[in-house]
Design a protein around this motif. Sequence first.
Motif, PDB file in Angstrom:
ATOM      1  N   SER A 255     104.670  -2.320  82.133  1.00  0.00           N
ATOM      2  CA  SER A 255     105.022  -3.272  81.093  1.00  0.00           C
ATOM      3  C   SER A 255     106.528  -3.423  80.939  1.00  0.00           C
ATOM      4  CB  SER A 255     104.411  -2.836  79.754  1.00  0.00           C
ATOM      5  OG  SER A 255     104.724  -3.738  78.721  1.00  0.00           O
ATOM      6  N   TYR A 256     107.252  -2.305  80.988  1.00  0.00           N
ATOM      7  CA  TYR A 256     108.681  -2.324  80.694  1.00  0.00           C
ATOM      8  C   TYR A 256     109.567  -2.343  81.939  1.00  0.00           C
ATOM      9  CZ  TYR A 256     108.264  -1.644  75.660  1.00  0.00           C
ATOM     10  OH  TYR A 256     108.015  -1.830  74.329  1.00  0.00           O
ATOM     11  N   HIS A 257     108.973  -2.159  83.111  1.00  0.00           N
ATOM     12  CA  HIS A 257     109.812  -2.065  84.296  1.00  0.00           C
ATOM     13  C   HIS A 257     109.411  -3.074  85.370  1.00  0.00           C
ATOM     14  CE1 HIS A 257     111.855  -0.368  87.811  1.00  0.00           C
ATOM     15  NE2 HIS A 257     112.622   0.282  86.956  1.00  0.00           N
ATOM     16  N   SER A 258     108.426  -2.745  86.180  1.00  0.00           N
ATOM     17  CA  SER A 258     108.054  -3.626  87.287  1.00  0.00           C
ATOM     18  C   SER A 258     106.621  -3.361  87.716  1.00  0.00           C
ATOM     19  CB  SER A 258     108.999  -3.416  88.479  1.00  0.00           C
ATOM     20  OG  SER A 258     108.966  -2.069  88.915  1.00  0.00           O
ATOM     21  N   SER A 259     106.065  -4.316  88.431  1.00  0.00           N
ATOM     22  CA  SER A 259     104.697  -4.217  88.932  1.00  0.00           C
ATOM     23  C   SER A 259     104.657  -3.309  90.160  1.00  0.00           C
ATOM     24  CB  SER A 259     104.179  -5.606  89.307  1.00  0.00           C
ATOM     25  OG  SER A 259     104.906  -6.103  90.427  1.00  0.00           O
ATOM     26  N   VAL A 260     103.473  -3.097  90.685  1.00  0.00           N
ATOM     27  CA  VAL A 260     103.329  -2.249  91.874  1.00  0.00           C
ATOM     28  C   VAL A 260     103.996  -2.875  93.097  1.00  0.00           C
ATOM     29  CG1 VAL A 260     101.226  -1.077  91.132  1.00  0.00           C
ATOM     30  CG2 VAL A 260     101.062  -3.266  92.329  1.00  0.00           C
TER      31      VAL A 260
ATOM     32  N   SER B 104     108.218  -9.270  82.302  1.00  0.00           N
ATOM     33  CA  SER B 104     108.883 -10.118  81.312  1.00  0.00           C
ATOM     34  C   SER B 104     109.669  -9.289  80.312  1.00  0.00           C
ATOM     35  CB  SER B 104     107.850 -10.984  80.582  1.00  0.00           C
ATOM     36  OG  SER B 104     106.892 -10.186  79.927  1.00  0.00           O
ATOM     37  N   ILE B 105     109.156  -8.114  79.954  1.00  0.00           N
ATOM     38  CA  ILE B 105     109.898  -7.257  79.025  1.00  0.00           C
ATOM     39  C   ILE B 105     111.186  -6.790  79.672  1.00  0.00           C
ATOM     40  CG2 ILE B 105     109.874  -5.012  77.864  1.00  0.00           C
ATOM     41  CD1 ILE B 105     107.038  -5.471  77.097  1.00  0.00           C
ATOM     42  N   ALA B 106     111.113  -6.386  80.938  1.00  0.00           N
ATOM     43  CA  ALA B 106     112.315  -5.936  81.640  1.00  0.00           C
ATOM     44  C   ALA B 106     113.325  -7.056  81.790  1.00  0.00           C
ATOM     45  CB  ALA B 106     111.948  -5.375  83.014  1.00  0.00           C
ATOM     46  N   THR B 107     112.842  -8.266  81.931  1.00  0.00           N
ATOM     47  CA  THR B 107     113.716  -9.396  82.207  1.00  0.00           C
ATOM     48  C   THR B 107     114.285 -10.042  80.943  1.00  0.00           C
ATOM     49  OG1 THR B 107     112.381  -9.860  84.169  1.00  0.00           O
ATOM     50  CG2 THR B 107     113.867 -11.588  83.451  1.00  0.00           C
TER      51      THR B 107
ATOM     52  N   GLY C  63     120.707   7.753  72.513  1.00  0.00           N
ATOM     53  CA  GLY C  63     121.029   6.359  72.810  1.00  0.00           C
ATOM     54  C   GLY C  63     121.094   6.110  74.304  1.00  0.00           C
ATOM     55  N   SER C  64     121.736   7.019  75.025  1.00  0.00           N
ATOM     56  CA  SER C  64     121.873   6.853  76.478  1.00  0.00           C
ATOM     57  C   SER C  64     120.585   7.154  77.218  1.00  0.00           C
ATOM     58  CB  SER C  64     122.993   7.756  76.998  1.00  0.00           C
ATOM     59  OG  SER C  64     122.694   9.127  76.772  1.00  0.00           O
ATOM     60  N   LEU C  65     119.665   7.917  76.597  1.00  0.00           N
ATOM     61  CA  LEU C  65     118.375   8.204  77.222  1.00  0.00           C
ATOM     62  C   LEU C  65     117.390   7.054  77.061  1.00  0.00           C
ATOM     63  CD1 LEU C  65     117.841  11.954  76.239  1.00  0.00           C
ATOM     64  CD2 LEU C  65     118.185  11.051  78.536  1.00  0.00           C
ATOM     65  N   ILE C  66     117.637   6.189  76.092  1.00  0.00           N
ATOM     66  CA  ILE C  66     116.718   5.090  75.823  1.00  0.00           C
ATOM     67  C   ILE C  66     117.225   3.775  76.407  1.00  0.00           C
ATOM     68  CG2 ILE C  66     115.658   3.700  73.991  1.00  0.00           C
ATOM     69  CD1 ILE C  66     115.560   6.193  72.284  1.00  0.00           C
ATOM     70  N   TYR C  67     118.554   3.555  76.312  1.00  0.00           N
ATOM     71  CA  TYR C  67     119.083   2.246  76.690  1.00  0.00           C
ATOM     72  C   TYR C  67     119.929   2.307  77.946  1.00  0.00           C
ATOM     73  CZ  TYR C  67     117.422   1.147  72.065  1.00  0.00           C
ATOM     74  OH  TYR C  67     116.614   0.987  70.977  1.00  0.00           O
ATOM     75  N   ARG C  68     119.737   1.313  78.788  1.00  0.00           N
ATOM     76  CA  ARG C  68     120.380   1.257  80.091  1.00  0.00           C
ATOM     77  C   ARG C  68     121.898   1.084  79.978  1.00  0.00           C
ATOM     78  NH1 ARG C  68     117.995   0.004  84.999  1.00  0.00           N
ATOM     79  NH2 ARG C  68     119.387  -0.749  86.635  1.00  0.00           N
ATOM     80  N   ASN C  69     122.342   0.245  79.066  1.00  0.00           N
ATOM     81  CA  ASN C  69     123.756  -0.074  78.971  1.00  0.00           C
ATOM     82  C   ASN C  69     124.435   0.549  77.755  1.00  0.00           C
ATOM     83  OD1 ASN C  69     123.720  -1.801  81.293  1.00  0.00           O
ATOM     84  ND2 ASN C  69     122.686  -3.342  80.048  1.00  0.00           N
ATOM     85  N   PHE C  70     123.835   1.541  77.156  1.00  0.00           N
ATOM     86  CA  PHE C  70     124.428   2.182  75.996  1.00  0.00           C
ATOM     87  C   PHE C  70     125.803   2.750  76.363  1.00  0.00           C
ATOM     88  CE2 PHE C  70     125.151   5.654  73.031  1.00  0.00           C
ATOM     89  CZ  PHE C  70     124.760   5.097  71.836  1.00  0.00           C
TER      90      PHE C  70
ATOM     91  N   ILE D 284     119.713 -12.391  77.378  1.00  0.00           N
ATOM     92  CA  ILE D 284     118.912 -11.921  78.509  1.00  0.00           C
ATOM     93  C   ILE D 284     119.643 -10.804  79.250  1.00  0.00           C
ATOM     94  CG2 ILE D 284     117.787 -12.593  80.655  1.00  0.00           C
ATOM     95  CD1 ILE D 284     117.549 -15.389  79.562  1.00  0.00           C
ATOM     96  N   PRO D 285     119.028  -9.622  79.400  1.00  0.00           N
ATOM     97  CA  PRO D 285     119.673  -8.536  80.152  1.00  0.00           C
ATOM     98  C   PRO D 285     119.671  -8.823  81.652  1.00  0.00           C
ATOM     99  CG  PRO D 285     117.446  -7.919  79.537  1.00  0.00           C
ATOM    100  CD  PRO D 285     117.709  -9.243  78.873  1.00  0.00           C
ATOM    101  N   THR D 286     120.555  -8.162  82.380  1.00  0.00           N
ATOM    102  CA  THR D 286     120.614  -8.357  83.826  1.00  0.00           C
ATOM    103  C   THR D 286     119.367  -7.821  84.513  1.00  0.00           C
ATOM    104  OG1 THR D 286     121.822  -6.278  84.015  1.00  0.00           O
ATOM    105  CG2 THR D 286     123.120  -8.308  83.850  1.00  0.00           C
ATOM    106  N   TYR D 287     118.759  -6.788  83.979  1.00  0.00           N
ATOM    107  CA  TYR D 287     117.495  -6.316  84.540  1.00  0.00           C
ATOM    108  C   TYR D 287     116.611  -5.742  83.448  1.00  0.00           C
ATOM    109  CZ  TYR D 287     113.927  -3.905  87.143  1.00  0.00           C
ATOM    110  OH  TYR D 287     112.720  -3.483  87.603  1.00  0.00           O
ATOM    111  N   SER D 288     117.029  -4.654  82.853  1.00  0.00           N
ATOM    112  CA  SER D 288     116.246  -4.036  81.800  1.00  0.00           C
ATOM    113  C   SER D 288     117.177  -3.401  80.791  1.00  0.00           C
ATOM    114  CB  SER D 288     115.307  -2.972  82.375  1.00  0.00           C
ATOM    115  OG  SER D 288     114.682  -2.241  81.337  1.00  0.00           O
ATOM    116  N   ALA D 289     116.871  -3.587  79.540  1.00  0.00           N
ATOM    117  CA  ALA D 289     117.696  -2.994  78.493  1.00  0.00           C
ATOM    118  C   ALA D 289     117.414  -1.503  78.333  1.00  0.00           C
ATOM    119  CB  ALA D 289     117.447  -3.715  77.173  1.00  0.00           C
ATOM    120  N   TRP D 290     116.307  -1.043  78.927  1.00  0.00           N
ATOM    121  CA  TRP D 290     115.920   0.361  78.769  1.00  0.00           C
ATOM    122  C   TRP D 290     116.379   1.187  79.965  1.00  0.00           C
ATOM    123  CZ3 TRP D 290     113.620  -3.698  76.640  1.00  0.00           C
ATOM    124  CH2 TRP D 290     113.372  -3.615  75.269  1.00  0.00           C
TER     125      TRP D 290
END
Length: 531
Positions: free
Chosen positions: A268-273, A279-282, A305-312, A330-336
């Motif tokens: 859901s939050y990253h990518s498919s197989v 969509s959440i990642a994007t 903060g840094s463990l949860i968010y990609r750009n923290f 819109i994030p470049t890939y994933s906010a997480w």
Amino acid sequence: MKKYLNIFTLLILLSLLSACKKDLDINNNPNSATGSNIQPALILPNAITVTAANTLTYNNYASILIGYHLPGRGVSGFNDIYSYNFTSSSNTALWDNVFTNLKDYQYIISKSQNDPQLALFNAIAHIGKVFNYQRLVDAYGDVPYTEGLSGAENVSPKFDPAATVYQSLVKELDEAIAKIKTNAPNAGTTVTELNGGSDVLFGGNLTKWIQFANNIKLRLLVRADGSSIGSFVTAAYTTFSTEGFLLENAIVNPGYNASSKQNPFWNSYHSSVTGEATSIATYYIPSKYIYTFYNGPLLTDPKRGSLIYRNFPATPTGQLGDERNNPNAIPTYSAWYTGTGTGLTATNTIGVLKGRAFGMPVFLASDIYFLLAEAALNGHVLSGDAKSNFDKGILASYQYLETNANNAIENGQNPSTDLKAYQLANQNNYLVNYDLASSKEQRLEAIITQKYIASNTINGFESWSDFRRTTYPKIQANGSPTTTFVSISSASPRPDKLPVRDVYPQTEYNLNPNTPVINNAFSNPIFWDLN
């Protein structure tokens, strides 16, 4: 590995059978019972796995309501979320998916009711049933409980009052625990079946099932404390099983893997197989409000903060209802935080997502510690005082985030040291240092606020339920993006501009004349919501 493949083969077959039935039956009633001769040992892993997947459904929906994340610019179909103007067509998966799951548990219960050899399956199914019914009550209020799973025998079940259902759920848990205790000494082949793949939560550990039931019971009692069933709650606090509580993360894992069936959270939050970004990642982004608990001005917590968010610590943009026209949303890939790489090149890591094969959390250790803390605050000391459980709850949050995809604390991480650093960095703040809270209300605020932080992106529905019940964490009416998570497009007439419930699906109104008429999401709060 073979047993996992067998489980997934079964899940696929069950899904195909269910899909075929749904396509053929245009008057499908979600309250009807499963019809089959499949043994409970084969149904249970699917039931538990679906329960975990539904936890993610509830989390994703409520995380937007509670300020964990926002749908970024370009995501369509969120008008009712932006306005909170829920209708009978909104969030229908919350009802439909849970009732589909409940049919699995009810099938096991019916199939095992009169078979002593299946008593443990029966008890576990009752625990799963209670877990799911509480979700429904907390989202919708009155629900069909006593007649809701009768199948074709009753396609128009009555709706039982929410407070009455809560009392029945507590009693059902007590009975399930008693059944496990009575039958565990002579379980024999049943335990072997549970260990062999049927129990994808605790692997046949019956003590953990009892403790898990105690956890669910405590959640029910804490939520209902002070409500119209207050006397029942007070009495029920004295009837906990002596096995105590499950003080570890309850993780469901039927054998998730990178090649065919990855963790739904990752999916859901990253990518498919196939490596395609979701969509959440994007498109999804954190709110400015949630960042105040990591990057100030409310609290300082750079570790989590840094463990949860990609750009923290980069500051997020937008507020619910505002980000639709925000070109920077819109994030470049994933906010997480997802470690290194994207898609199929992404590596296992720590934080919220961890990896494709990690299990799905259904009850966090931090959650039970904060529940114990709140119970103690209200005079029900069950396992340690309020302060000790408060501190353990924060520690458990660090431990979960610093756990890797192999379910172990990552080398180089030290949750205890991180907790001390957190307390020192916020040494004058009662939201972190419990002893500084000077009133019962401040102590409650501290407990619920830390529970809110620990549940970030993992269990948004619990946080939304807690907020409706306590109004914590604090928000400012008509506040700025850093002082409130409320949508600027809210249609709510309430002073806090928020919804208080969900509206029953249109299919219920079409099929069941007993469905309560709920015109909007801004009135008829759940019985434990006294605000």
